[in-house]
Design a protein around this motif. Sequence first.
Motif, PDB file in Angstrom:
ATOM      1  N   TRP A 159      11.056  21.736  -9.428  1.00  0.00           N
ATOM      2  CA  TRP A 159      11.893  22.385  -8.407  1.00  0.00           C
ATOM      3  C   TRP A 159      12.212  23.850  -8.722  1.00  0.00           C
ATOM      4  N   CYS A 208      12.853  13.853  -9.381  1.00  0.00           N
ATOM      5  CA  CYS A 208      13.753  13.391  -8.329  1.00  0.00           C
ATOM      6  C   CYS A 208      14.724  14.510  -7.966  1.00  0.00           C
ATOM      7  N   TYR A 248      10.297  17.702  -0.843  1.00  0.00           N
ATOM      8  CA  TYR A 248       8.952  17.511  -1.365  1.00  0.00           C
ATOM      9  C   TYR A 248       7.890  18.218  -0.524  1.00  0.00           C
ATOM     10  N   LEU A 287       5.614  19.707  -3.476  1.00  0.00           N
ATOM     11  CA  LEU A 287       4.561  18.806  -3.953  1.00  0.00           C
ATOM     12  C   LEU A 287       3.140  19.364  -3.810  1.00  0.00           C
ATOM     13  N   LEU A 331       8.573   9.624  -6.826  1.00  0.00           N
ATOM     14  CA  LEU A 331       9.395  10.408  -5.916  1.00  0.00           C
ATOM     15  C   LEU A 331      10.622   9.636  -5.425  1.00  0.00           C
ATOM     16  N   TYR A 380      13.247   8.745  -2.658  1.00  0.00           N
ATOM     17  CA  TYR A 380      13.323   8.688  -1.196  1.00  0.00           C
ATOM     18  C   TYR A 380      14.428   7.801  -0.643  1.00  0.00           C
TER      19      TYR A 380
END
Length: 368
Positions: free
Chosen positions: A207, A241, A258, A262, A275, A277
Amino acid sequence: MPTKIVDTILPTTMVGSYPRPHWYRHQLLGRDIRVAFKEVAHEEAYHDATQVVIRDQEEAGLDIITDGQMSYDDYVGVIGSFCWYMYERIGGFQQAKDPHPSEIGAAVRTKEVELLSDWGGVVNDGPVTRGPIRLADLYKIATKYAKKPMKVSVGAGPVNLAWHVYNKHYKDARELSLALAPIFNAEMKDLAAAGAKYLQIEDLGAWLPLFTNNNDDYKWIAEVITRCVDGVKAKIAWHFCFGNAWGNALSGIFPKGYETVLPHFYDVPVEQFVLDYANREMSDIEALKSLPKDKEVQIGVLDIRTMMIETPEQVAARIRKVIKVVPPDRVYLSTDCGMKPLPRMVAKMKLKALVEGAKIVRKELGNR
Protein backbone atom coordinates in the motif's frame (compact mmCIF):
# COMPACT_ATOMS: atom_id res chain seq x y z
CA MET A 1 0.15 -23.37 -13.34
CA PRO A 2 -0.31 -22.82 -9.59
CA THR A 3 0.71 -25.66 -7.28
CA LYS A 4 -2.07 -27.73 -5.72
CA ILE A 5 -1.84 -28.26 -1.97
CA VAL A 6 -5.03 -30.31 -1.63
CA ASP A 7 -7.21 -32.01 -4.24
CA THR A 8 -10.30 -30.01 -3.31
CA ILE A 9 -12.02 -27.16 -5.08
CA LEU A 10 -12.34 -24.00 -2.97
CA PRO A 11 -9.95 -25.21 -0.24
CA THR A 12 -10.40 -23.59 3.17
CA THR A 13 -7.66 -22.14 5.35
CA MET A 14 -7.01 -19.10 7.55
CA VAL A 15 -4.47 -16.28 7.28
CA GLY A 16 -2.19 -17.22 10.16
CA SER A 17 -2.66 -16.27 13.81
CA TYR A 18 -5.23 -17.81 16.15
CA PRO A 19 -6.32 -16.84 19.69
CA ARG A 20 -4.04 -18.03 22.46
CA PRO A 21 -5.58 -20.45 24.95
CA HIS A 22 -6.20 -18.48 28.16
CA TRP A 23 -3.83 -20.69 30.11
CA TYR A 24 -0.92 -19.97 27.75
CA ARG A 25 0.59 -16.92 29.45
CA HIS A 26 4.27 -17.27 28.60
CA GLN A 27 5.84 -14.41 26.64
CA LEU A 28 9.06 -14.56 24.59
CA LEU A 29 9.79 -10.84 25.11
CA GLY A 30 12.35 -10.76 22.34
CA ARG A 31 14.23 -13.89 23.34
CA ASP A 32 15.50 -16.54 20.98
CA ILE A 33 13.13 -19.50 21.32
CA ARG A 34 16.15 -21.73 21.92
CA VAL A 35 16.88 -19.60 24.97
CA ALA A 36 13.28 -19.21 26.17
CA PHE A 37 12.59 -22.92 25.78
CA LYS A 38 15.35 -23.82 28.21
CA GLU A 39 12.59 -23.18 30.74
CA VAL A 40 10.77 -26.50 30.66
CA ALA A 41 7.38 -25.02 31.55
CA HIS A 42 7.60 -22.54 28.66
CA GLU A 43 8.58 -25.14 26.09
CA GLU A 44 5.87 -27.56 27.24
CA ALA A 45 3.22 -24.83 27.25
CA TYR A 46 4.24 -23.68 23.76
CA HIS A 47 3.98 -27.23 22.39
CA ASP A 48 0.64 -27.76 24.13
CA ALA A 49 -0.80 -24.47 22.88
CA THR A 50 0.33 -25.18 19.32
CA GLN A 51 -1.20 -28.65 19.46
CA VAL A 52 -4.50 -27.27 20.78
CA VAL A 53 -4.91 -24.55 18.13
CA ILE A 54 -4.05 -26.99 15.36
CA ARG A 55 -6.69 -29.35 16.74
CA ASP A 56 -9.26 -26.51 16.76
CA GLN A 57 -8.63 -25.88 13.06
CA GLU A 58 -8.77 -29.55 12.14
CA GLU A 59 -11.95 -30.11 14.16
CA ALA A 60 -13.52 -27.10 12.40
CA GLY A 61 -12.73 -28.89 9.14
CA LEU A 62 -10.14 -26.62 7.48
CA ASP A 63 -8.40 -28.20 4.51
CA ILE A 64 -5.12 -26.36 5.16
CA ILE A 65 -4.07 -25.27 8.64
CA THR A 66 -1.46 -22.97 10.20
CA ASP A 67 0.47 -23.23 13.46
CA GLY A 68 -1.65 -20.38 14.90
CA GLN A 69 1.52 -18.37 15.67
CA MET A 70 1.74 -19.01 19.39
CA SER A 71 5.12 -17.28 19.10
CA TYR A 72 3.26 -13.97 18.96
CA ASP A 73 3.44 -12.25 22.34
CA ASP A 74 0.49 -10.25 23.71
CA TYR A 75 1.83 -6.97 22.42
CA VAL A 76 0.28 -3.70 21.25
CA GLY A 77 -2.69 -3.94 18.91
CA VAL A 78 -3.17 -7.57 20.06
CA ILE A 79 -1.34 -8.62 16.91
CA GLY A 80 1.60 -6.21 17.25
CA SER A 81 4.06 -9.11 17.42
CA PHE A 82 3.39 -9.36 13.68
CA CYS A 83 6.09 -6.68 13.41
CA TRP A 84 7.82 -6.76 16.78
CA TYR A 85 8.78 -10.45 16.54
CA MET A 86 10.98 -9.45 13.59
CA TYR A 87 12.31 -6.17 15.00
CA GLU A 88 13.44 -7.99 18.14
CA ARG A 89 15.34 -10.67 16.19
CA ILE A 90 16.93 -8.72 13.36
CA GLY A 91 20.11 -6.81 14.16
CA GLY A 92 20.10 -3.07 13.48
CA PHE A 93 16.81 -2.24 15.23
CA GLN A 94 16.63 -0.75 18.69
CA GLN A 95 14.45 -2.71 21.10
CA ALA A 96 12.39 0.19 22.46
CA LYS A 97 8.90 1.15 21.30
CA ASP A 98 9.10 4.80 20.22
CA PRO A 99 6.26 7.08 19.07
CA HIS A 100 5.02 6.04 15.66
CA PRO A 101 6.36 8.22 12.80
CA SER A 102 2.81 8.97 11.62
CA GLU A 103 1.89 10.72 14.86
CA ILE A 104 4.76 13.18 14.70
CA GLY A 105 3.24 16.50 13.68
CA ALA A 106 -0.25 15.01 13.18
CA ALA A 107 -2.72 17.89 13.29
CA VAL A 108 -5.65 15.62 14.11
CA ARG A 109 -5.58 12.50 16.29
CA THR A 110 -7.70 10.29 14.06
CA LYS A 111 -8.58 6.71 14.98
CA GLU A 112 -5.81 5.52 12.69
CA VAL A 113 -3.21 7.81 14.27
CA GLU A 114 -4.21 6.63 17.74
CA LEU A 115 -3.95 2.97 16.75
CA LEU A 116 -0.57 3.47 15.09
CA SER A 117 0.58 5.41 18.16
CA ASP A 118 -0.30 2.38 20.25
CA TRP A 119 1.54 0.13 17.76
CA GLY A 120 4.67 2.27 18.05
CA GLY A 121 7.71 3.02 15.95
CA VAL A 122 11.26 1.70 16.03
CA VAL A 123 14.71 3.14 15.34
CA ASN A 124 17.01 1.52 12.80
CA ASP A 125 20.53 2.70 13.65
CA GLY A 126 22.75 0.05 12.07
CA PRO A 127 23.04 -2.50 9.28
CA VAL A 128 20.39 -5.19 9.46
CA THR A 129 21.61 -8.72 10.19
CA ARG A 130 19.82 -12.03 10.44
CA GLY A 131 19.20 -13.01 14.04
CA PRO A 132 17.41 -15.94 15.71
CA ILE A 133 14.08 -15.70 13.85
CA ARG A 134 13.87 -19.50 13.67
CA LEU A 135 10.72 -19.93 11.61
CA ALA A 136 11.91 -23.39 10.57
CA ASP A 137 12.20 -24.40 14.25
CA LEU A 138 8.61 -23.30 14.86
CA TYR A 139 7.43 -25.14 11.74
CA LYS A 140 9.09 -28.37 12.89
CA ILE A 141 7.28 -28.14 16.24
CA ALA A 142 3.91 -27.67 14.54
CA THR A 143 4.38 -30.57 12.12
CA LYS A 144 4.54 -32.94 15.07
CA TYR A 145 0.85 -32.27 15.70
CA ALA A 146 -0.62 -31.51 12.26
CA LYS A 147 -2.67 -34.08 10.38
CA LYS A 148 -3.60 -31.68 7.57
CA PRO A 149 -1.33 -29.77 5.14
CA MET A 150 0.13 -26.62 6.67
CA LYS A 151 0.63 -23.07 5.42
CA VAL A 152 3.43 -21.06 7.05
CA SER A 153 3.14 -17.29 7.52
CA VAL A 154 6.35 -15.30 7.08
CA GLY A 155 6.34 -11.72 8.27
CA ALA A 156 5.84 -8.93 8.73
CA GLY A 157 7.86 -8.55 5.56
CA PRO A 158 10.56 -6.01 4.67
CA VAL A 159 8.45 -3.12 3.34
CA ASN A 160 5.92 -3.55 6.14
CA LEU A 161 8.74 -3.33 8.70
CA ALA A 162 10.22 -0.25 7.00
CA TRP A 163 6.88 1.57 7.31
CA HIS A 164 7.19 2.04 11.09
CA VAL A 165 10.88 2.94 11.19
CA TYR A 166 13.00 5.98 11.96
CA ASN A 167 15.89 5.59 9.51
CA LYS A 168 19.20 6.53 11.10
CA HIS A 169 21.34 4.13 9.07
CA TYR A 170 19.63 3.55 5.72
CA LYS A 171 18.54 6.59 3.76
CA ASP A 172 14.92 5.53 3.18
CA ALA A 173 12.36 2.71 3.21
CA ARG A 174 13.56 1.40 -0.15
CA GLU A 175 17.16 0.98 0.96
CA LEU A 176 16.13 -0.64 4.26
CA SER A 177 13.65 -3.00 2.56
CA LEU A 178 16.22 -4.18 0.02
CA ALA A 179 18.68 -4.83 2.85
CA LEU A 180 16.06 -6.91 4.68
CA ALA A 181 15.08 -9.02 1.66
CA PRO A 182 18.02 -11.52 1.90
CA ILE A 183 17.10 -12.21 5.55
CA PHE A 184 13.57 -13.19 4.56
CA ASN A 185 14.84 -15.18 1.60
CA ALA A 186 17.10 -17.19 3.92
CA GLU A 187 14.22 -17.85 6.35
CA MET A 188 11.95 -19.01 3.52
CA LYS A 189 14.64 -21.29 2.08
CA ASP A 190 15.18 -22.82 5.53
CA LEU A 191 11.44 -23.45 5.79
CA ALA A 192 11.38 -25.14 2.39
CA ALA A 193 14.40 -27.25 3.37
CA ALA A 194 12.51 -28.29 6.52
CA GLY A 195 9.64 -29.57 4.36
CA ALA A 196 7.26 -26.59 4.17
CA LYS A 197 5.35 -26.66 0.88
CA TYR A 198 3.18 -23.53 1.22
CA LEU A 199 4.56 -20.19 2.42
CA GLN A 200 2.71 -16.91 2.82
CA ILE A 201 4.71 -13.71 2.99
CA GLU A 202 2.93 -11.03 5.00
CA ASP A 203 3.70 -7.54 3.72
CA LEU A 204 1.26 -4.66 3.80
CA GLY A 205 3.95 -2.49 2.23
CA ALA A 206 2.10 -3.02 -1.03
CA TRP A 207 0.00 0.00 0.00
CA LEU A 208 2.97 2.35 0.48
CA PRO A 209 2.76 4.12 -2.92
CA LEU A 210 -0.72 5.39 -2.00
CA PHE A 211 0.98 7.50 0.68
CA THR A 212 4.09 8.55 -1.19
CA ASN A 213 2.04 9.33 -4.32
CA ASN A 214 4.96 7.98 -6.32
CA ASN A 215 4.10 5.19 -8.77
CA ASP A 216 7.80 4.36 -9.09
CA ASP A 217 7.60 2.89 -5.60
CA TYR A 218 5.56 -0.02 -6.94
CA LYS A 219 8.65 -1.12 -8.89
CA TRP A 220 11.04 -1.36 -5.96
CA ILE A 221 8.39 -2.97 -3.73
CA ALA A 222 7.89 -5.64 -6.40
CA GLU A 223 11.67 -6.06 -6.52
CA VAL A 224 11.84 -6.53 -2.73
CA ILE A 225 9.19 -9.28 -2.71
CA THR A 226 10.84 -10.91 -5.73
CA ARG A 227 14.15 -11.04 -3.86
CA CYS A 228 12.44 -12.48 -0.79
CA VAL A 229 11.04 -15.42 -2.75
CA ASP A 230 13.89 -15.95 -5.21
CA GLY A 231 14.86 -19.61 -5.42
CA VAL A 232 12.40 -20.73 -2.72
CA LYS A 233 11.05 -24.17 -3.64
CA ALA A 234 7.49 -23.85 -2.33
CA LYS A 235 4.07 -22.49 -3.24
CA ILE A 236 4.18 -18.81 -2.28
CA ALA A 237 1.31 -16.48 -1.44
CA TRP A 238 1.46 -12.76 -0.61
CA HIS A 239 -0.92 -11.35 1.99
CA PHE A 240 -1.71 -7.67 2.28
CA CYS A 241 -4.90 -6.63 4.05
CA PHE A 242 -6.30 -3.34 5.34
CA GLY A 243 -4.56 -3.60 8.71
CA ASN A 244 -5.65 -5.14 11.99
CA ALA A 245 -5.07 -3.34 15.28
CA TRP A 246 -7.23 -4.39 18.26
CA GLY A 247 -9.56 -5.86 15.63
CA ASN A 248 -9.80 -2.58 13.70
CA ALA A 249 -9.13 -2.19 10.01
CA LEU A 250 -7.02 0.85 9.25
CA SER A 251 -9.00 1.49 6.09
CA GLY A 252 -9.18 5.21 6.88
CA ILE A 253 -5.53 5.54 5.87
CA PHE A 254 -6.01 3.66 2.60
CA PRO A 255 -7.44 6.13 0.08
CA LYS A 256 -7.96 3.44 -2.55
CA GLY A 257 -8.39 -0.33 -2.72
CA TYR A 258 -7.09 -3.39 -4.50
CA GLU A 259 -8.26 -2.13 -7.88
CA THR A 260 -5.48 0.50 -7.74
CA VAL A 261 -2.65 -1.46 -6.16
CA LEU A 262 -2.92 -5.10 -7.20
CA PRO A 263 -2.25 -4.78 -10.98
CA HIS A 264 1.19 -3.32 -10.24
CA PHE A 265 2.21 -6.65 -8.70
CA TYR A 266 0.89 -9.14 -11.23
CA ASP A 267 4.42 -9.86 -12.46
CA VAL A 268 5.80 -10.66 -8.99
CA PRO A 269 6.68 -14.39 -8.89
CA VAL A 270 4.10 -15.47 -6.32
CA GLU A 271 1.30 -17.90 -7.12
CA GLN A 272 -1.38 -16.36 -4.96
CA PHE A 273 -2.60 -13.05 -3.51
CA VAL A 274 -4.24 -13.19 -0.07
CA LEU A 275 -6.84 -10.45 0.13
CA ASP A 276 -9.17 -8.84 2.68
CA TYR A 277 -12.81 -8.68 1.52
CA ALA A 278 -15.38 -9.93 4.04
CA ASN A 279 -15.34 -6.89 6.33
CA ARG A 280 -16.09 -4.72 3.30
CA GLU A 281 -18.86 -7.09 2.13
CA MET A 282 -16.79 -7.98 -0.93
CA SER A 283 -16.52 -4.37 -2.12
CA ASP A 284 -14.41 -3.98 -5.29
CA ILE A 285 -14.33 -7.74 -5.94
CA GLU A 286 -14.74 -6.77 -9.60
CA ALA A 287 -11.12 -5.61 -9.48
CA LEU A 288 -10.10 -9.26 -9.72
CA LYS A 289 -11.42 -9.52 -13.27
CA SER A 290 -7.95 -8.44 -14.40
CA LEU A 291 -6.21 -11.24 -12.44
CA PRO A 292 -3.78 -13.08 -14.73
CA LYS A 293 -4.66 -16.69 -15.52
CA ASP A 294 -1.52 -17.97 -13.79
CA LYS A 295 -2.45 -16.36 -10.46
CA GLU A 296 -4.76 -17.52 -7.67
CA VAL A 297 -6.47 -15.65 -4.86
CA GLN A 298 -6.97 -16.60 -1.24
CA ILE A 299 -10.01 -14.52 -0.36
CA GLY A 300 -11.17 -13.38 3.04
CA VAL A 301 -14.79 -14.51 3.39
CA LEU A 302 -14.75 -14.38 7.21
CA ASP A 303 -14.73 -10.98 8.91
CA ILE A 304 -12.31 -11.32 11.83
CA ARG A 305 -12.84 -7.72 12.96
CA THR A 306 -16.19 -8.57 14.53
CA MET A 307 -17.20 -11.18 17.07
CA MET A 308 -20.44 -11.78 15.19
CA ILE A 309 -20.31 -15.35 13.89
CA GLU A 310 -21.33 -15.69 10.27
CA THR A 311 -23.84 -18.30 9.18
CA PRO A 312 -22.73 -20.78 6.50
CA GLU A 313 -25.26 -19.12 4.18
CA GLN A 314 -23.59 -15.71 4.66
CA VAL A 315 -20.22 -17.21 3.86
CA ALA A 316 -21.63 -19.00 0.82
CA ALA A 317 -23.08 -15.71 -0.49
CA ARG A 318 -19.62 -14.12 -0.25
CA ILE A 319 -18.03 -17.07 -2.03
CA ARG A 320 -20.54 -16.81 -4.88
CA LYS A 321 -19.49 -13.18 -5.43
CA VAL A 322 -15.87 -14.28 -5.72
CA ILE A 323 -16.40 -17.10 -8.20
CA LYS A 324 -18.42 -14.86 -10.47
CA VAL A 325 -15.16 -13.02 -11.06
CA VAL A 326 -12.41 -15.64 -10.57
CA PRO A 327 -12.86 -19.30 -11.63
CA PRO A 328 -13.34 -21.52 -8.56
CA ASP A 329 -10.29 -23.63 -9.37
CA ARG A 330 -8.15 -20.55 -8.68
CA VAL A 331 -9.84 -19.57 -5.40
CA TYR A 332 -8.86 -20.48 -1.83
CA LEU A 333 -11.18 -19.43 1.01
CA SER A 334 -9.81 -17.78 4.12
CA THR A 335 -10.17 -15.18 6.85
CA ASP A 336 -9.63 -11.47 6.22
CA CYS A 337 -6.61 -11.40 8.53
CA GLY A 338 -5.20 -13.12 11.61
CA MET A 339 -7.69 -14.29 14.25
CA LYS A 340 -5.61 -13.52 17.35
CA PRO A 341 -7.88 -10.62 18.50
CA LEU A 342 -10.92 -12.91 18.79
CA PRO A 343 -12.07 -15.14 21.66
CA ARG A 344 -11.04 -18.71 20.89
CA MET A 345 -14.63 -20.02 20.90
CA VAL A 346 -15.69 -17.36 18.40
CA ALA A 347 -12.70 -18.09 16.17
CA LYS A 348 -13.46 -21.79 16.03
CA MET A 349 -17.16 -21.20 15.31
CA LYS A 350 -16.25 -18.79 12.52
CA LEU A 351 -13.94 -21.39 10.98
CA LYS A 352 -16.75 -23.95 11.16
CA ALA A 353 -19.02 -21.52 9.29
CA LEU A 354 -16.29 -21.08 6.67
CA VAL A 355 -16.07 -24.83 6.13
CA GLU A 356 -19.84 -25.28 5.96
CA GLY A 357 -20.22 -22.31 3.60
CA ALA A 358 -17.63 -23.82 1.29
CA LYS A 359 -19.54 -27.12 1.28
CA ILE A 360 -22.72 -25.33 0.18
CA VAL A 361 -21.00 -23.78 -2.84
CA ARG A 362 -19.09 -26.94 -3.72
CA LYS A 363 -22.38 -28.78 -3.85
CA GLU A 364 -23.82 -26.11 -6.15
CA LEU A 365 -20.78 -26.62 -8.40
CA GLY A 366 -21.52 -30.32 -8.61
CA ASN A 367 -19.49 -31.72 -5.69
CA ARG A 368 -16.23 -30.91 -7.43
